[in-house]
Design a protein around this motif. Structure first.
Motif, mmCIF file in Angstrom:
data_model
loop_
_atom_site.group_PDB
_atom_site.id
_atom_site.type_symbol
_atom_site.label_atom_id
_atom_site.label_comp_id
_atom_site.label_asym_id
_atom_site.label_seq_id
_atom_site.Cartn_x
_atom_site.Cartn_y
_atom_site.Cartn_z
ATOM 1 N N UNK A 184 -6.240 -16.710 -0.494
ATOM 2 C CA UNK A 184 -7.055 -17.499 0.426
ATOM 3 C C UNK A 184 -8.125 -18.285 -0.337
ATOM 4 N N UNK A 185 -8.752 -17.643 -1.301
ATOM 5 C CA UNK A 185 -9.762 -18.316 -2.128
ATOM 6 C C UNK A 185 -9.129 -19.489 -2.887
ATOM 7 N N UNK A 186 -7.959 -19.274 -3.460
ATOM 8 C CA UNK A 186 -7.239 -20.320 -4.208
ATOM 9 C C UNK A 186 -6.926 -21.497 -3.288
ATOM 10 N N UNK A 187 -6.442 -21.212 -2.076
ATOM 11 C CA UNK A 187 -6.085 -22.271 -1.141
ATOM 12 C C UNK A 187 -7.309 -23.030 -0.656
ATOM 13 N N UNK A 188 -8.452 -22.377 -0.605
ATOM 14 C CA UNK A 188 -9.683 -23.082 -0.261
ATOM 15 C C UNK A 188 -10.031 -24.090 -1.355
ATOM 16 N N UNK A 206 -7.766 -25.265 -3.677
ATOM 17 C CA UNK A 206 -6.623 -26.169 -3.880
ATOM 18 C C UNK A 206 -5.702 -26.093 -2.670
ATOM 19 N N UNK A 207 -5.925 -26.933 -1.662
ATOM 20 C CA UNK A 207 -5.076 -26.891 -0.461
ATOM 21 C C UNK A 207 -3.624 -27.206 -0.801
ATOM 22 N N UNK A 208 -2.715 -26.703 0.022
ATOM 23 C CA UNK A 208 -1.290 -26.986 -0.171
ATOM 24 C C UNK A 208 -1.041 -28.475 -0.022
ATOM 25 N N UNK A 209 -0.107 -28.960 -0.810
ATOM 26 C CA UNK A 209 0.283 -30.366 -0.735
ATOM 27 C C UNK A 209 1.554 -30.432 0.097
ATOM 28 N N UNK A 210 1.524 -31.254 1.120
ATOM 29 C CA UNK A 210 2.675 -31.381 2.016
ATOM 30 C C UNK A 210 3.504 -32.604 1.634
#
Length: 120
Positions: free
Chosen positions: A27-31, A33-37
């Protein structure tokens, strides 16, 4: 918080609760670096193609690869064989404006080489 304290005082409090081992690191990582769609990629491609940034990138690749269109098309962002006429036009304009030299690999490319690239 610890970073701010370190920046201010030059020390880290190892016993602080901010280094919580139970933290959800994904969750910290995604905050951070958000996922690229796929839509993000398509939006970037739409913005990039035809931009000044693309023109500069193509001229840089042309110089680095000494006009070799096989390598230019493999290296250029967001390019497919359908983009080749547009890429060649951009590079030819740069040659005509004497922004880049006329490399023989570009100006005298054989039809066989072009067809091989398209087939690939």
């Amino acid at each position: 918080d610890q970073r701010a304290v370190y920046d201010e005082q030059g020390i880290v409090d190892e016993e602080s609760d901010t280094l919580d081992q139970d933290r959800n690191w994904e969750e910290h990582w995604r905050r951070l670096f958000p996922k690229i769609t796929l839509q993000d990629i398509l939006d970037f491609e739409k913005q990039y193609k035809g931009s000044d940034e693309e023109v500069e990138d193509l001229k840089r690749l042309y110089l680095q690869l000494e006009g070799d269109m096989d390598l230019i098309m493999e290296s250029a962002l967001c390019c497919t064989y359908e983009d080749e006429p547009r890429v060649k036009e951009i590079l030819q304009k740069a040659i005509d404006a004497e922004e880049v030299p006329a490399y023989k690999a570009f100006t005298h490319e054989s039809a066989k080489k072009k067809n091989n690239r398209k087939r690939k």
